[in-house]
Motif scaffolding. Sequence first.
Motif, short mmCIF file in Angstrom:
data_model
loop_
_atom_site.label_atom_id
_atom_site.label_comp_id
_atom_site.label_asym_id
_atom_site.label_seq_id
_atom_site.Cartn_x
_atom_site.Cartn_y
_atom_site.Cartn_z
N TYR A 90 0.84 -1.21 0.00
CA TYR A 90 0.00 0.00 0.00
C TYR A 90 0.87 1.26 0.00
N VAL A 91 1.91 1.26 0.81
CA VAL A 91 2.78 2.43 0.91
C VAL A 91 3.49 2.68 -0.42
N ARG A 93 3.12 6.01 -2.69
CA ARG A 93 4.27 6.79 -3.13
C ARG A 93 4.27 6.92 -4.66
N ALA A 104 0.17 3.99 7.85
CA ALA A 104 1.38 3.87 7.04
C ALA A 104 1.29 4.73 5.78
N VAL A 105 0.14 4.71 5.12
CA VAL A 105 -0.04 5.52 3.91
C VAL A 105 0.01 7.01 4.26
N GLU A 117 3.37 8.24 4.66
CA GLU A 117 4.11 8.38 3.40
C GLU A 117 3.71 9.64 2.64
N THR A 158 -4.75 11.78 2.35
CA THR A 158 -5.18 10.38 2.50
C THR A 158 -6.66 10.33 2.82
#
Length: 369
Positions: free
Chosen positions: A162-163, A167, A219-220, A223, A229
């Motif tokens: 996902y990260v 990105r 986590a997203v 980033e 988000t």
Amino acid sequence: MTPVKTDAAPSLFDPITIGGLVLPNRVLMAPLTRGRGTMEHVPTELMGEYYAQRAGAGLILSEATGISKEGLGWPFAPGLWTEDQVEGWKPVVERVHAAGGRIFAQLWHMGRLVHPDMGGGAPVSSVAVAADGQAHTYSGKQDYATPRALPASEIPRVIGDYVTAARNAMRAGFDGVQIHAANGYLIDQFLRDTPNDRDDDYGGSADNRVRLLREVTAAVAGEVGADRTAVRLSPNGVVQSTNDSDPVTTFTTAAKALDALGIAFLEMREPREASTFAKTDVAPVSPHIRKAFSPPLFLNSDYGLADGQGQLDKGLADGIAYGRPYIANPDLVERFKAGAALNEPNPRTFYSQGPEGYTDYPAMEAAPA
């Protein structure tokens, strides 16, 4: 006729700030899988034309976009895990921006709804239970396969996918990302208690079942920024063999977790009794979520102009995401403002290749008298 808003409520045509963006209106284009990418899941030039035509939306939410080969099981859907895919998205996003629009990439892992024939190996899910029904593959529809229960030790790998996709989305020029946690896909397979009957830290209580959603979102957001988000949920009724025995508890727990992370907004597909495409006998959960989640909330499912504005008038939403109306009406906001009739979409071309039923729907000024 354009509905008259109350003094206290915003109009669908009023601007709104979501995270790091100011949207010119509160009409979102909902994510719509259309299958116009390549077999390698690379976006095409035609997709740029399609999205640019719809740049009048306050915000476009892209079609569901795979975060990994393991997680993408829809023919000709785009991805965001290879360099070719990133390069393919760049001109699509550039055309949206050139037309004055804004666009988030929706990040998608289908979990047990990916068939092995799509090349991603054995599907993964919260538990080793196959969904009912059939998967779309390049060789036609096939029964869903029994997935592999994702061990806790592998969850960091999936979060990493996902990260990486988030990105890559920002490298491609997207304005932000939306995590697809709805409609019976991987995160939803963990979130709801059917099928999730795990007995580890990712199963059991609502707080445990929300854990994967919370960890992915954190986590997203770490980033790309929490203000870039967003998340999609589907809080009521069975969808693709995924359901919940207590949706109010499950989804208010999820909403509180997302609120604490400070994400930009939450968009929810919530079928209603009035829905034509999908119906439910479960009472709306969104009024409960409204109390638990402070950033902007957008609702989705078979709304028109009047009943969409009605949700704003009642204080139940900050905006509405429109799906199927955007298939056939690239200028949906302008049509709403003018009180004009809408083009009817052709289901036969929803997932076909080429421009027919994709980029050839007429705008209002070009429509026959």
